[in-house]
Design a protein around this motif. Structure first.
Motif, PDB file in Angstrom:
ATOM      1  N   LYS A 178      -0.646  28.375 -31.108  1.00 16.45           N
ATOM      2  CA  LYS A 178       0.715  28.305 -31.645  1.00 16.45           C
ATOM      3  C   LYS A 178       1.663  27.555 -30.708  1.00 16.45           C
ATOM      4  O   LYS A 178       2.489  26.776 -31.151  1.00 16.45           O
ATOM      5  N   VAL A 179       1.551  27.837 -29.406  1.00 21.74           N
ATOM      6  CA  VAL A 179       2.534  27.278 -28.471  1.00 21.74           C
ATOM      7  C   VAL A 179       1.992  26.138 -27.613  1.00 21.74           C
ATOM      8  O   VAL A 179       2.732  25.489 -26.893  1.00 21.74           O
ATOM      9  N   GLY A 180       0.683  25.900 -27.695  1.00 17.96           N
ATOM     10  CA  GLY A 180       0.088  24.781 -26.969  1.00 17.96           C
ATOM     11  C   GLY A 180      -0.328  25.089 -25.552  1.00 17.96           C
ATOM     12  O   GLY A 180      -1.358  24.652 -25.090  1.00 17.96           O
ATOM     13  N   HIS A 181       0.459  25.902 -24.860  1.00 21.09           N
ATOM     14  CA  HIS A 181       0.132  26.191 -23.455  1.00 21.09           C
ATOM     15  C   HIS A 181       0.704  27.542 -23.077  1.00 21.09           C
ATOM     16  O   HIS A 181       1.796  27.905 -23.494  1.00 21.09           O
ATOM     17  N   ILE A 182      -0.062  28.291 -22.301  1.00 22.32           N
ATOM     18  CA  ILE A 182       0.402  29.591 -21.830  1.00 22.32           C
ATOM     19  C   ILE A 182       0.533  29.528 -20.318  1.00 22.32           C
ATOM     20  O   ILE A 182      -0.366  29.049 -19.635  1.00 22.32           O
ATOM     21  N   GLN A 183       1.659  30.008 -19.814  1.00 19.56           N
ATOM     22  CA  GLN A 183       1.856  30.021 -18.363  1.00 19.56           C
ATOM     23  C   GLN A 183       1.200  31.275 -17.794  1.00 19.56           C
ATOM     24  O   GLN A 183       1.816  32.335 -17.703  1.00 19.56           O
ATOM     25  N   SER A 184      -0.080  31.128 -17.418  1.00 16.57           N
ATOM     26  CA  SER A 184      -0.886  32.265 -16.963  1.00 16.57           C
ATOM     27  C   SER A 184      -0.275  32.974 -15.763  1.00 16.57           C
ATOM     28  O   SER A 184      -0.226  34.200 -15.714  1.00 16.57           O
ATOM     29  N   GLU A 185       0.192  32.172 -14.775  1.00 15.99           N
ATOM     30  CA  GLU A 185       0.760  32.758 -13.557  1.00 15.99           C
ATOM     31  C   GLU A 185       1.986  33.591 -13.896  1.00 15.99           C
ATOM     32  O   GLU A 185       2.110  34.733 -13.470  1.00 15.99           O
ATOM     33  N   LYS A 186       2.876  33.010 -14.704  1.00 15.76           N
ATOM     34  CA  LYS A 186       4.126  33.686 -15.061  1.00 15.76           C
ATOM     35  C   LYS A 186       3.842  34.986 -15.820  1.00 15.76           C
ATOM     36  O   LYS A 186       4.404  36.029 -15.501  1.00 15.76           O
ATOM     37  N   ALA A 187       2.953  34.910 -16.817  1.00 16.21           N
ATOM     38  CA  ALA A 187       2.615  36.088 -17.620  1.00 16.21           C
ATOM     39  C   ALA A 187       2.032  37.193 -16.736  1.00 16.21           C
ATOM     40  O   ALA A 187       2.401  38.362 -16.863  1.00 16.21           O
ATOM     41  N   SER A 188       1.130  36.804 -15.822  1.00 18.55           N
ATOM     42  CA  SER A 188       0.477  37.788 -14.951  1.00 18.55           C
ATOM     43  C   SER A 188       1.469  38.433 -13.988  1.00 18.55           C
ATOM     44  O   SER A 188       1.476  39.654 -13.819  1.00 18.55           O
TER      45      SER A 188
END
Length: 194
Positions: free
Chosen positions: A34-44
């Motif tokens: 849906k969004v193309g990219h997930i900010q893994s570091e930020k989410a974690s």
């Protein structure tokens, strides 16, 4: 009560089951599409901060606004219940807002998926039994594992394939439904007996 490997292991396993990192893979893949990219570091990092903050401040915050842990857990069970229905039935109950990579990393990924009502309630329950340092370590271990899953979700998707993801999604939907029901029944008894 200090550093204890048994407590760390038990707390890690409980949080691992509640956060359901493996079961979240289909949701993570959907979000990424849906969004193309997930900010893994930020989410974690955000999920870790929410969980550790809640460990120290959760009970006080709930008391301050006049909500007991049981009520919080029952509310959490409804969210998990609807997420599970989405996974099992392949429907969308939550209205799609205009999400971008930044908001998707925070909501619904960091909260309520990783640091959701289930994991926050579990943290409060664990605090009654285990030393704080052991719970903090358990949270960090789960966050590191979640980060690895977020980072490698596209590779996982290629390995498992569309059908595999669909099957895993339904299986974990049923597991999540069971967790929601258990969370509800355990805590509704506490509410009714008050």
């Amino acid at each position: 009560m200090g550093f204890n490997f048994k407590e760390i292991f038990t707390a890690t396993m409980i949080l691992f089951a509640v956060i359901d990192i493996i079961g979240n893979i289909p949701i993570i893949i959907d979000l990424r599409k849906k969004v193309g990219h997930i900010q893994s570091e930020k989410a974690s990092i955000i999920a870790g901060v929410i969980m550790i903050s809640f460990l120290f401040l959760g009970a006080s915050i709930l008391n301050l606004i006049g909500i007991d842990v049981n009520s919080f857990a029952v509310a959490g069970s409804f969210i998990l219940f609807f997420l599970a229905l989405e996974m099992i039935l392949g429907i969308t109950l939550y209205k799609e807002e205009e999400t971008n990579a930044i908001t998707a990393s925070v909501f619904p990924l960091a909260f309520p998926l990783i640091a959701g009502p289930g994991s926050l309630t579990s943290i409060l329950s664990l605090r009654a039994e285990y030393a704080t340092i052991n719970i903090v370590i358990a949270i960090i271990i789960n966050i590191i594992f979640m980060y690895i899953v977020l980072k490698t979700s596209s590779k996982i998707e290629k390995i498992i394939g569309e059908n595999g993801i669909s099957i895993i999604r339904k299986i974990f939907g049923v597991i999540l439904l069971a967790i929601a029901v258990k969370l509800f029944t355990t805590n509704i008894q506490g509410l009714l007996h008050n």
